[in-house]
Design an enzyme around this catalytic site. Structure first.
Site, PDB file in Angstrom:
ATOM      1  N   HIS A 141       0.801  -1.292   0.032  1.00 46.15           N
ATOM      2  CA  HIS A 141      -0.049  -0.373  -0.301  1.00 46.15           C
ATOM      3  C   HIS A 141       0.779   1.451   0.204  1.00 46.15           C
ATOM      4  CE1 HIS A 141       0.754   0.835   4.228  1.00 46.15           C
ATOM      5  NE2 HIS A 141       0.994  -0.449   4.713  1.00 46.15           N
ATOM      6  N   CYS A 149       3.460  -4.640   6.737  1.00 46.41           N
ATOM      7  CA  CYS A 149       3.043  -4.972   5.503  1.00 46.41           C
ATOM      8  C   CYS A 149       3.855  -3.847   4.409  1.00 46.41           C
ATOM      9  CB  CYS A 149       1.780  -3.592   5.587  1.00 46.41           C
ATOM     10  SG  CYS A 149       0.176  -4.336   5.772  1.00 46.41           S
TER      11      CYS A 149
END
Length: 200
Positions: free
Chosen positions: A160, A176
Site C-alpha cells: 500500500h 505490510c
C-alpha cells in the site's frame, strides 16, 4: 643568459605561482568537501535507506513464468521489483518493510483485491500493542494505507501507499509493504487481481 632560457625561467616561475595560487584557492573547497564527507559519515542511514542497494534483477530465478505479472519484494534491500506479463515493463520501487523479523512474512502469495482510497482498521495484534489507536480510519490524508492498496491472499497483508514518506526505506511497518503514494498508484495501474507476489 639567452633570451630563450630567460623565457623558460619566466614561464616556469609563472606556472609555479599559478599552481600555488590555485592550490590556495582550492584549499577551502577541499576543506568544505571534507566537512561534507564527515557530515555524511555521521548519517550513513540516509544512504542505506534509499537507493544504495538497488539493483536490477532478472525474474527467472524467482518465478516459473510471468502470467498476470510478478512482484518480488526484497525485505533486505527494501525494494519492490515488478515485471509485466509480456516483459515490456520492469519497475523498481523503494519500500518500507516490517519493524521486526517476527512481523515479517516471506513466501509466495498473490494480489486478491485492489482498492483505490482504502479504509484502515488495526489488526487484533496491532490493537494489543497500541490500544490507543483508533478502531477505524476512512479514506483520506490520515489513512495509513495511503491512496491505494493491493490486498494479498495472506490475511491482513497488503502492499500500500503511505502518507508518511519518512517510512520509506526503513523498517517501519506492522507487516505490510509500503510505497510512496505516487509509486503505489503506478503499480496499482500495472497489476491485476492474480498478480504473483514473492516476499524474500
Amino acid at each position: 643568459m639567452s633570451q630563450d632560457r630567460e623565457n623558460k625561467l619566466n614561464r616556469r616561475a609563472f606556472l609555479s605561482s599559478t599552481m600555488a595560487a590555485t592550490g590556495m584557492m582550492a584549499a577551502p573547497a577541499f576543506a568544505q568537501n571534507e566537512a561534507s564527507t564527515t557530515e555524511m559519515e555521521e548519517e550513513p542511514e540516509i544512504v542505506r535507506r534509499n537507493i544504495s542497494s538497488f539493483r536490477s534483477l532478472q525474474w527467472q530465478p524467482y518465478f516459473e513464468n510471468l502470467r498476470k505479472g510478478a512482484i518480488l519484494v526484497d525485505t533486505t534491500s527494501r525494494v519492490l521489483h515488478y515485471w509485466s506479463e509480456d516483459e515490456s515493463i520492469y519497475k523498481l520501487y523503494p519500500t518500507s518493510v516490517p519493524l521486526t523479523e517476527e512481523m515479517t512474512r516471506r513466501g509466495r502469495t498473490r494480489i486478491v483485491r485492489k482498492v483505490e482510497g482504502p479504509s484502515w482498521a488495526p489488526t487484533p495484534s496491532m490493537k494489543i500493542r497500541n490500544p490507543e489507536w483508533p478502531d477505524f480510519i476512512g479514506p483520506g490524508p490520515d489513512n495509513p494505507l495511503g491512496t491505494h492498496a493491493l490486498y494479498l491472499s495472506w490475511k491482513y497483508y497488503r502492499i500500500h501507499g503511505t502518507q508518511d514518506t519518512r517510512k520509506i526505506g526503513r523498517q517501519s511497518s506492522n507487516g505490510c509493504i509500503g510505497l510512496y503514494n505516487e509509486n503505489i498508484a503506478e503499480l496499482f495501474a500495472l497489476t491485476v487481481s492474480g498478480t504473483q507476489v514473492l516476499l524474500i
